[in-house]
Design an enzyme around this catalytic site. Structure first.
Site, PDB file in Angstrom:
ATOM      1  N   ARG A   1      -6.187  52.124 -20.310  1.00  0.00           N
ATOM      2  CA  ARG A   1      -7.385  52.962 -20.472  1.00  0.00           C
ATOM      3  C   ARG A   1      -7.272  53.892 -21.679  1.00  0.00           C
ATOM      4  O   ARG A   1      -8.234  54.572 -22.035  1.00  0.00           O
ATOM      5  CB  ARG A   1      -7.603  53.820 -19.212  1.00  0.00           C
ATOM      6  CG  ARG A   1      -7.930  53.030 -17.968  1.00  0.00           C
ATOM      7  CD  ARG A   1      -8.025  53.940 -16.744  1.00  0.00           C
ATOM      8  NE  ARG A   1      -9.323  54.557 -16.573  1.00  0.00           N
ATOM      9  CZ  ARG A   1     -10.265  54.121 -15.731  1.00  0.00           C
ATOM     10  NH1 ARG A   1     -10.047  53.067 -14.981  1.00  0.00           N
ATOM     11  NH2 ARG A   1     -11.416  54.753 -15.627  1.00  0.00           N
TER      12      ARG A   1
ATOM     13  N   TYR B   1      -9.725  54.227 -24.703  1.00  0.00           N
ATOM     14  CA  TYR B   1     -10.958  54.963 -24.431  1.00  0.00           C
ATOM     15  C   TYR B   1     -10.653  56.462 -24.272  1.00  0.00           C
ATOM     16  O   TYR B   1     -11.214  57.295 -24.974  1.00  0.00           O
ATOM     17  CB  TYR B   1     -11.607  54.405 -23.164  1.00  0.00           C
ATOM     18  CG  TYR B   1     -12.945  55.020 -22.822  1.00  0.00           C
ATOM     19  CD1 TYR B   1     -14.082  54.743 -23.579  1.00  0.00           C
ATOM     20  CD2 TYR B   1     -13.082  55.866 -21.723  1.00  0.00           C
ATOM     21  CE1 TYR B   1     -15.317  55.302 -23.257  1.00  0.00           C
ATOM     22  CE2 TYR B   1     -14.310  56.427 -21.390  1.00  0.00           C
ATOM     23  CZ  TYR B   1     -15.428  56.138 -22.159  1.00  0.00           C
ATOM     24  OH  TYR B   1     -16.650  56.694 -21.842  1.00  0.00           O
TER      25      TYR B   1
ATOM     26  N   GLU C   1      -7.938  58.362 -24.917  1.00  0.00           N
ATOM     27  CA  GLU C   1      -7.337  59.071 -26.053  1.00  0.00           C
ATOM     28  C   GLU C   1      -8.282  59.056 -27.259  1.00  0.00           C
ATOM     29  O   GLU C   1      -8.292  59.992 -28.053  1.00  0.00           O
ATOM     30  CB  GLU C   1      -5.982  58.471 -26.423  1.00  0.00           C
ATOM     31  CG  GLU C   1      -4.921  58.628 -25.325  1.00  0.00           C
ATOM     32  CD  GLU C   1      -4.430  60.062 -25.123  1.00  0.00           C
ATOM     33  OE1 GLU C   1      -5.095  61.022 -25.536  1.00  0.00           O
ATOM     34  OE2 GLU C   1      -3.359  60.212 -24.509  1.00  0.00           O
TER      35      GLU C   1
ATOM     36  N   PHE D   1     -21.845  46.664  -7.585  1.00  0.00           N
ATOM     37  CA  PHE D   1     -22.133  46.638  -6.137  1.00  0.00           C
ATOM     38  C   PHE D   1     -23.600  46.281  -5.876  1.00  0.00           C
ATOM     39  O   PHE D   1     -23.907  45.520  -4.959  1.00  0.00           O
ATOM     40  CB  PHE D   1     -21.800  47.992  -5.486  1.00  0.00           C
ATOM     41  CG  PHE D   1     -20.317  48.253  -5.296  1.00  0.00           C
ATOM     42  CD1 PHE D   1     -19.355  47.355  -5.747  1.00  0.00           C
ATOM     43  CD2 PHE D   1     -19.875  49.407  -4.644  1.00  0.00           C
ATOM     44  CE1 PHE D   1     -17.987  47.596  -5.580  1.00  0.00           C
ATOM     45  CE2 PHE D   1     -18.518  49.665  -4.468  1.00  0.00           C
ATOM     46  CZ  PHE D   1     -17.578  48.765  -4.940  1.00  0.00           C
TER      47      PHE D   1
ATOM     48  N   GLY E   1     -10.129  51.719  -1.602  1.00  0.00           N
ATOM     49  CA  GLY E   1     -11.488  52.265  -1.661  1.00  0.00           C
ATOM     50  C   GLY E   1     -11.576  53.747  -1.358  1.00  0.00           C
ATOM     51  O   GLY E   1     -12.665  54.296  -1.198  1.00  0.00           O
TER      52      GLY E   1
ATOM     53  N   ASP F   1      -6.180  53.835 -12.596  1.00  0.00           N
ATOM     54  CA  ASP F   1      -7.519  54.152 -12.071  1.00  0.00           C
ATOM     55  C   ASP F   1      -7.457  55.557 -11.438  1.00  0.00           C
ATOM     56  O   ASP F   1      -6.693  55.777 -10.501  1.00  0.00           O
ATOM     57  CB  ASP F   1      -7.874  53.109 -11.002  1.00  0.00           C
ATOM     58  CG  ASP F   1      -9.351  53.075 -10.690  1.00  0.00           C
ATOM     59  OD1 ASP F   1      -9.999  52.091 -11.062  1.00  0.00           O
ATOM     60  OD2 ASP F   1      -9.850  54.022 -10.054  1.00  0.00           O
TER      61      ASP F   1
HETATM   62  P1  NAD Z   1     -23.236  51.482 -23.208  1.00  0.00           P
HETATM   63  O1  NAD Z   1     -22.110  50.540 -23.396  1.00  0.00           O
HETATM   64  O2  NAD Z   1     -24.440  51.018 -22.476  1.00  0.00           O
HETATM   65  O3  NAD Z   1     -23.721  52.048 -24.615  1.00  0.00           O
HETATM   66  C1  NAD Z   1     -22.898  52.176 -25.731  1.00  0.00           C
HETATM   67  C2  NAD Z   1     -23.698  51.771 -26.957  1.00  0.00           C
HETATM   68  O4  NAD Z   1     -22.872  51.937 -28.127  1.00  0.00           O
HETATM   69  C3  NAD Z   1     -24.116  50.284 -26.926  1.00  0.00           C
HETATM   70  O5  NAD Z   1     -25.470  50.153 -27.293  1.00  0.00           O
HETATM   71  C4  NAD Z   1     -23.195  49.624 -27.946  1.00  0.00           C
HETATM   72  O6  NAD Z   1     -23.737  48.458 -28.512  1.00  0.00           O
HETATM   73  C5  NAD Z   1     -22.993  50.751 -28.926  1.00  0.00           C
HETATM   74  N1  NAD Z   1     -21.757  50.609 -29.709  1.00  0.00           N
HETATM   75  C6  NAD Z   1     -20.511  50.343 -29.256  1.00  0.00           C
HETATM   76  N2  NAD Z   1     -19.642  50.273 -30.270  1.00  0.00           N
HETATM   77  C7  NAD Z   1     -20.367  50.514 -31.406  1.00  0.00           C
HETATM   78  C8  NAD Z   1     -20.040  50.577 -32.784  1.00  0.00           C
HETATM   79  N3  NAD Z   1     -18.782  50.356 -33.222  1.00  0.00           N
HETATM   80  N4  NAD Z   1     -21.019  50.832 -33.680  1.00  0.00           N
HETATM   81  C9  NAD Z   1     -22.307  51.022 -33.268  1.00  0.00           C
HETATM   82  N5  NAD Z   1     -22.673  50.979 -31.966  1.00  0.00           N
HETATM   83  C10 NAD Z   1     -21.711  50.729 -31.042  1.00  0.00           C
HETATM   84  O7  NAD Z   1     -22.621  52.777 -22.500  1.00  0.00           O
HETATM   85  P2  NAD Z   1     -23.334  54.103 -21.967  1.00  0.00           P
HETATM   86  O8  NAD Z   1     -23.014  54.216 -20.536  1.00  0.00           O
HETATM   87  O9  NAD Z   1     -24.727  54.176 -22.405  1.00  0.00           O
HETATM   88  O10 NAD Z   1     -22.469  55.209 -22.720  1.00  0.00           O
HETATM   89  C11 NAD Z   1     -22.958  55.886 -23.865  1.00  0.00           C
HETATM   90  C12 NAD Z   1     -21.949  56.966 -24.267  1.00  0.00           C
HETATM   91  O11 NAD Z   1     -21.771  57.896 -23.204  1.00  0.00           O
HETATM   92  C13 NAD Z   1     -20.573  56.401 -24.604  1.00  0.00           C
HETATM   93  O12 NAD Z   1     -20.051  57.087 -25.716  1.00  0.00           O
HETATM   94  C14 NAD Z   1     -19.759  56.721 -23.373  1.00  0.00           C
HETATM   95  O13 NAD Z   1     -18.399  56.900 -23.670  1.00  0.00           O
HETATM   96  C15 NAD Z   1     -20.399  58.015 -22.888  1.00  0.00           C
HETATM   97  N6  NAD Z   1     -20.196  58.190 -21.441  1.00  0.00           N
HETATM   98  C16 NAD Z   1     -20.886  57.427 -20.540  1.00  0.00           C
HETATM   99  C17 NAD Z   1     -20.646  57.603 -19.181  1.00  0.00           C
HETATM  100  C18 NAD Z   1     -21.381  56.820 -18.122  1.00  0.00           C
HETATM  101  O14 NAD Z   1     -21.104  56.982 -16.944  1.00  0.00           O
HETATM  102  N7  NAD Z   1     -22.347  55.982 -18.456  1.00  0.00           N
HETATM  103  C19 NAD Z   1     -19.692  58.544 -18.740  1.00  0.00           C
HETATM  104  C20 NAD Z   1     -18.995  59.261 -19.702  1.00  0.00           C
HETATM  105  C21 NAD Z   1     -19.263  59.117 -21.056  1.00  0.00           C
HETATM  106  N1  UDP Z   2     -14.631  49.805  -8.767  1.00  0.00           N
HETATM  107  C1  UDP Z   2     -14.599  48.986  -7.642  1.00  0.00           C
HETATM  108  N2  UDP Z   2     -15.228  47.783  -7.696  1.00  0.00           N
HETATM  109  C2  UDP Z   2     -15.917  47.356  -8.785  1.00  0.00           C
HETATM  110  C3  UDP Z   2     -15.967  48.194  -9.937  1.00  0.00           C
HETATM  111  C4  UDP Z   2     -15.295  49.404  -9.887  1.00  0.00           C
HETATM  112  O1  UDP Z   2     -14.007  49.341  -6.625  1.00  0.00           O
HETATM  113  O2  UDP Z   2     -16.476  46.240  -8.740  1.00  0.00           O
HETATM  114  C5  UDP Z   2     -13.964  51.113  -8.709  1.00  0.00           C
HETATM  115  C6  UDP Z   2     -13.002  51.387  -9.861  1.00  0.00           C
HETATM  116  O3  UDP Z   2     -11.714  50.898  -9.553  1.00  0.00           O
HETATM  117  C7  UDP Z   2     -13.041  52.906  -9.923  1.00  0.00           C
HETATM  118  C8  UDP Z   2     -14.471  53.252  -9.500  1.00  0.00           C
HETATM  119  O4  UDP Z   2     -14.967  52.101  -8.809  1.00  0.00           O
HETATM  120  O5  UDP Z   2     -12.153  53.466  -8.987  1.00  0.00           O
HETATM  121  C9  UDP Z   2     -15.385  53.563 -10.660  1.00  0.00           C
HETATM  122  O6  UDP Z   2     -15.285  52.521 -11.612  1.00  0.00           O
HETATM  123  P1  UDP Z   2     -16.164  52.456 -12.920  1.00  0.00           P
HETATM  124  O7  UDP Z   2     -15.604  51.352 -13.764  1.00  0.00           O
HETATM  125  O8  UDP Z   2     -17.593  52.426 -12.560  1.00  0.00           O
HETATM  126  O9  UDP Z   2     -15.926  53.874 -13.626  1.00  0.00           O
HETATM  127  P2  UDP Z   2     -14.612  54.683 -14.053  1.00  0.00           P
HETATM  128  O10 UDP Z   2     -13.401  54.104 -13.386  1.00  0.00           O
HETATM  129  O11 UDP Z   2     -14.559  54.549 -15.525  1.00  0.00           O
HETATM  130  O12 UDP Z   2     -14.894  56.042 -13.563  1.00  0.00           O
END
Ligand code: NAD
Ligand code: UDP
Length: 311
Positions: free
Chosen positions: A142, A145, A147, A191, A207, A273
């Site tokens: 991980r 992402y 770091e 899910f 879980g 995780d």
């Molecule tokens: P996502 O994967 O749907 O969106 C990421 C977007 O970035 C995509 O459209 C992808 O094509 C684009 N992208 C990836 N690498 C690229 C690059 N090198 N150049 C140009 N575009 C690029 O994910 P998301 O859930 O919409 O997340 C958006 C942002 O929010 C991310 O930076 C993510 O780390 C952050 N974030 C999301 C969550 C979440 O729960 N969804 C939680 C924490 C942080």
């Molecule tokens: N997870 C799971 N089944 C799945 C996908 C994810 O049990 O099919 C678990 C995963 O191991 C983690 C949690 O759900 O503990 C959240 O995972 P997700 O990938 O959505 O987000 P993150 O781990 O990045 O918070």
């Protein structure tokens, strides 16, 4: 005069909702995306809007555009996607941050970084406050992402301290809603898709691990409020829903809401995780007058309805 707002990663899940909201608020929106995990259908409703511009570009390569504000979201966010090419992932965070910061420095734009609760790693302090430095493995699967996002925060703070760039850092906790990809690999989309297709629900490990899920519209409110704060306030600030739930309970809730007969099965827990995650949102309440309003059931119902239409 309309504001010109750049959304990097604007074709992704969060980015596409943000583009929609910013257009509705009468801004000009420039969406930059390389479509690695983003989807053209997410942004197709805006393509005919004269206030919307799409730039197909990789954020790791410098670019020029005239803007007033930047939301930096470009980075794959789901474990299967960010581990697919980990070197590219860390470059998207670090080189991407450097490129948007240099752009902000030149154009004097305000720039907001979409950081993550992953900067806390597998947290020992619970719930997580912004002053917690985290518990992150620097050499694990991980790490590309976690770091990468931590280094991006460092760059943001250093461009602010040394070059006076107007920055904002938000730490987003698990967010869900319509426009998530069906094969995204994240727990909510997995899910729901499994439940609607009558396939087994894959719980990783026993879980008992927890997460706190926020609905997309609550996150957008917080992002926009954060962008509007005075320049002396940089964050980082947590944006998440403090309502914590185990992964088993989220599976059961989705079974109930979909009426599915799917079985719960167990699969291997991925390495590193995090065992628990819940935001302390006191700072967001005080500084932004913000807290989430959408309950998990409400948000899941909307998300299930979306997946029913696309499956
Ligand atoms: P996502 O994967 O749907 O969106 C990421 C977007 O970035 C995509 O459209 C992808 O094509 C684009 N992208 C990836 N690498 C690229 C690059 N090198 N150049 C140009 N575009 C690029 O994910 P998301 O859930 O919409 O997340 C958006 C942002 O929010 C991310 O930076 C993510 O780390 C952050 N974030 C999301 C969550 C979440 O729960 N969804 C939680 C924490 C942080
Ligand atoms: N997870 C799971 N089944 C799945 C996908 C994810 O049990 O099919 C678990 C995963 O191991 C983690 C949690 O759900 O503990 C959240 O995972 P997700 O990938 O959505 O987000 P993150 O781990 O990045 O918070």
């Amino acid at each position: 005069m309309k504001k010109r707002i750049l959304v990097t990663g604007g074709a992704g899940f969060i980015g596409s909702h943000l583009c929609k909201r910013l257009l509705a608020e009468n801004n000009r929106v420039i969406c930059l995306d390389n479509f690695f995990t983003g989807n053209k259908t997410n942004i197709s409703p805006f393509l005919s809007n004269p206030d919307f511009q799409l730039i197909e570009h990789d954020i790791t390569v410098p670019f020029e555009v005239e803007v007033d504000e930047i939301y930096n979201l470009a980075c794959p966010a789901s474990p299967i996607h960010y581990q697919y090419d980990p070197v590219k992932t860390i470059k998207a965070s670090v080189l991407g941050a450097n490129n948007v910061l240099e752009l902000a420095q030149r154009t004097k734009a305000k720039v907001l970084q979409a950081s993550t609760s992953e900067v806390y790693g597998d947290p020992i302090i619970h719930p997580q406050q912004e002053n917690y430095w985290g518990n992150v493995n620097p050499i694990g699967l991980r790490s590309c992402y976690d770091e990468g996002k931590r280094c991006a925060e460092t760059l943001f703070m250093d461009f602010h301290r040394y070059y006076g760039v107007n920055i904002k850092i938000i730490r987003i906790f698990n967010t869900y809603g319509p426009n998530m990809q069906k094969h995204d690999g994240r727990v909510i989309s997995n899910f729901i898709v499994q439940a609607l297709q009558g396939r087994d629900i894959t719980i990783y490990g026993v879980g008992g691990q927890t997460r706190s899920f926020q609905y997309i519209s609550d996150l957008l409110d917080g992002m926009i409020k954060m962008m509007a704060t005075e320049s002396s306030f940089t964050g980082p600030i947590n944006l998440g829903n403090p309502c914590e739930i185990t992964i088993t309970d989220i599976a059961k809730t989705i079974l109930k809401l979909t009426g599915s007969q799917s079985q719960l099965i167990h699969a291997a827990l991925p390495p590193d995780d995090p065992a628990q995650r819940r935001p302390d949102i006191s700072l967001a309440k005080t500084k932004l007058n913000w807290e989430p309003h959408i309950s998990l059931e409400e948000g899941l119902k909307e998300t299930i309805a979306y997946f029913r239409t696309i499956l």
